[in-house]
Motif scaffolding. Structure first.
Motif, PDB file in Angstrom:
ATOM      1  N   ARG A 183      -9.526   0.472 -11.335  1.00 42.11           N
ATOM      2  CA  ARG A 183      -9.514   0.208  -9.886  1.00 42.11           C
ATOM      3  C   ARG A 183      -8.109  -0.196  -9.437  1.00 42.11           C
ATOM      4  O   ARG A 183      -7.666   0.163  -8.360  1.00 42.11           O
ATOM      5  N   GLU A 184      -7.420  -0.941 -10.287  1.00 40.80           N
ATOM      6  CA  GLU A 184      -6.063  -1.397  -9.940  1.00 40.80           C
ATOM      7  C   GLU A 184      -5.155  -0.179  -9.712  1.00 40.80           C
ATOM      8  O   GLU A 184      -4.377  -0.131  -8.764  1.00 40.80           O
ATOM      9  N   ALA A 185      -5.266   0.809 -10.590  1.00 41.70           N
ATOM     10  CA  ALA A 185      -4.419   1.999 -10.449  1.00 41.70           C
ATOM     11  C   ALA A 185      -4.814   2.788  -9.205  1.00 41.70           C
ATOM     12  O   ALA A 185      -3.963   3.355  -8.505  1.00 41.70           O
ATOM     13  N   MET A 186      -6.127   2.829  -8.906  1.00 44.17           N
ATOM     14  CA  MET A 186      -6.595   3.596  -7.743  1.00 44.17           C
ATOM     15  C   MET A 186      -6.144   2.962  -6.428  1.00 44.17           C
ATOM     16  O   MET A 186      -6.017   3.651  -5.414  1.00 44.17           O
ATOM     17  N   ALA A 187      -5.903   1.664  -6.460  1.00 37.32           N
ATOM     18  CA  ALA A 187      -5.600   0.935  -5.215  1.00 37.32           C
ATOM     19  C   ALA A 187      -4.377   1.499  -4.506  1.00 37.32           C
ATOM     20  O   ALA A 187      -4.292   1.456  -3.277  1.00 37.32           O
ATOM     21  N   SER A 188      -3.431   2.043  -5.251  1.00 41.20           N
ATOM     22  CA  SER A 188      -2.173   2.441  -4.616  1.00 41.20           C
ATOM     23  C   SER A 188      -1.950   3.951  -4.562  1.00 41.20           C
ATOM     24  O   SER A 188      -0.837   4.399  -4.297  1.00 41.20           O
ATOM     25  N   VAL A 189      -3.025   4.742  -4.786  1.00 39.92           N
ATOM     26  CA  VAL A 189      -2.799   6.205  -4.771  1.00 39.92           C
ATOM     27  C   VAL A 189      -2.595   6.722  -3.348  1.00 39.92           C
ATOM     28  O   VAL A 189      -3.067   6.140  -2.374  1.00 39.92           O
ATOM     29  N   SER A 190      -1.876   7.848  -3.236  1.00 46.15           N
ATOM     30  CA  SER A 190      -1.637   8.468  -1.927  1.00 46.15           C
ATOM     31  C   SER A 190      -2.649   9.600  -1.716  1.00 46.15           C
ATOM     32  O   SER A 190      -3.302  10.052  -2.654  1.00 46.15           O
ATOM     33  N   ALA A 191      -2.713  10.083  -0.465  1.00 43.12           N
ATOM     34  CA  ALA A 191      -3.606  11.200  -0.160  1.00 43.12           C
ATOM     35  C   ALA A 191      -3.198  12.443  -0.951  1.00 43.12           C
ATOM     36  O   ALA A 191      -4.044  13.232  -1.377  1.00 43.12           O
ATOM     37  N   ALA A 192      -1.898  12.624  -1.163  1.00 48.26           N
ATOM     38  CA  ALA A 192      -1.417  13.800  -1.897  1.00 48.26           C
ATOM     39  C   ALA A 192      -1.955  13.797  -3.324  1.00 48.26           C
ATOM     40  O   ALA A 192      -2.314  14.849  -3.871  1.00 48.26           O
TER      41      ALA A 192
END
Ligand code: NDP
Length: 388
Positions: A183-192
């Motif tokens: 979840r920590e890694a997913m928190a900062s993903v971009s739409a791209a």
């Protein structure tokens, strides 16, 4: 007999695949109307190639562009809500519902009410309007054929004479690009990053919904209405290869699965040709090259959208409309970079909490009112979240 078809959303991923399938089906299908939104050049080209009667852009401000692009072709141009209604209410006996989001509900409903057969890609019709939509199709006298690959798969293996023996529906999910992420890694993903689906080539919004598993959440609600099953009969299993498109389990322990390469044209062709199977030029599944098929339980902690779907299914009534509308607002905000990936589910859940006590819908206007209210609440939460 020649079938006349209207494609609502012809310029999108499903729309383009539908035109490809129609070309493969040959003389049995002729195009009546095509609709798009912003991609005027593609819409005009499709209309000319398919010799359509009518082309419509949903964007009123683009009417002149469309008219210019169709100059000399003899194809009628129209725009806006009235244009979409004209396309939906036209002369076709088939309508492919492939507009993305709740924007697809009104025109699809209009087509259903006049008795057109509906090939349904736009799952939002069922998620938001549920049984009201199913009844509109039934009262109109047309058929409802699921195009979503999972529901099309279930439709293919659900034996009509064996409904009494149906035990469960098992929706497969690829798990999307973040299947193994924390979840920590997913928190900062971009739409791209979120739009990079591992197996399927799809439109932007459904690709991001697949990454958050909101797409699977909407599909659970869609399955409930399409196949008239109870929430506890709907299971989700993560199957990263997307070879099994979904399964039906019977009371004797048998499980029937539909398999194939991930290509929407199979589902589209099956729907449009039902009850016979067409011949399609799509890649064949080569079992000797399939090294393995994997399955795992979905993680509702990392993908809370699945939990929200169960909640909406159990509550019934307008909760599907609320969930979908709030999700659409949050998704737009994520695409625009105003909120983070994980905020989408937080916002959807907060709006569901706030609108938990809505009475059930008795008419379509109740659905539109709930949709509008959920959007208002979600927009407020987006602003708060973006300001924080
Ligand atoms: P796309 O984003 O690729 O295409 C959407 C279509 O809707 C385009 O024709 C677009 O026009 C049009 N559109 C966009 N906004 C509006 C609006 N406000 N009013 C009217 N038309 C509009 O989407 P997909 O083809 O991927 O998906 C379409 C539907 O099918 C969705 O409901 C999706 O969940 C469902 N689906 C899609 C699958 C897939 O493989 N893609 C699989 C299963 C279901 P333009 O491009 O000209 O702006």
């Amino acid at each position: 007999m020649t079938n006349r078809i209207t494609i609502l959303g012809s310029t999108g991923s499903i729309g383009v695949n539908t035109l490809d399938v129609i070309a493969q089906l040959g003389e049995d299908y002729a195009v009546d109307a095509l609709t798009g939104n912003g991609n005027i050049a593609l819409l005009a080209r499709q209309a000319r190639d398919a010799r359509a009667r009518l082309a419509v852009t949903a964007d009123e401000t683009r009417y002149d562009d469309l008219k210019d692009a169709l100059a000399g072709s003899g194809i009628e141009a129209a725009a806006g809500r009235s244009g979409l209604a004209e396309a939906a209410e036209g002369y076709s006996n088939w309508v492919m519902a492939a507009i993305v989001g709740t924007a697809g509900l009104m025109p699809t409903l209009a087509a259903a009410r006049r008795g057109a057969n509906i090939a349904l890609a736009n799952k939002e019709c069922l998620v938001s309007a549920g049984d009201l939509f199913v009844h509109a199709v039934a009262n109109g006298g047309g058929r409802l054929l699921p195009v979503d690959s999972e529901h099309n798969a279930i439709f293919q293996v659900l034996e009509e004479g064996q409904r009494h023996a149906l035990e469960r529906i098992i929706l497969t999910a690829s798990g999307g690009p973040f299947r193994t992420w924390t979840r920590e890694a997913m928190a900062s993903v971009s739409a791209a990053t979120a739009r990079e689906h591992p197996n399927w080539s799809m439109g932007l919004k459904i690709s991001i919904d697949s990454a958050s598993m909101f797409n699977k959440a909407l599909e659970m609600i869609e399955a409930q209405h399409l196949f008239h099953v109870r929430p506890e009969q709907i299971e989700v299993v993560v199957h990263p290869q997307s070879v099994i498109h979904s399964m039906v389990g019977y009371k004797d322990g048998s499980v029937l699965a539909q398999m194939g390469c991930p290509d929407m044209r199979t589902a589209i062709g099956y729907a449009l040709s039902y009850p016979s199977r067409p011949t399609l030029d799509v890649e064949r599944l080569d079992f000797t090259r399939l090294s393995r098929l994997d399955f795992e339980a979905p993680d509702e902690g990392r993908f809370p959208a699945l939990r929200l779907a169960r909640r909406a299914m159990e509550a019934g009534g307008l909760q599907g409309a609320v969930l979908n509308a709030a999700k659409e607002v949050a998704l737009e905000a994520f695409i625009d970079g105003r909120i983070g990936f994980l905020d989408m589910a937080v916002i959807a859940e907060a709006v569901m909490d706030r609108m938990a006590h809505l009475p059930a819908a008795s008419i379509m206007e109740d659905v539109f009112a709930a949709d509008a209210e959920a959007r208002r609440h979600a927009s407020g939460l987006v602003s708060k979240s973006a300001a924080a």
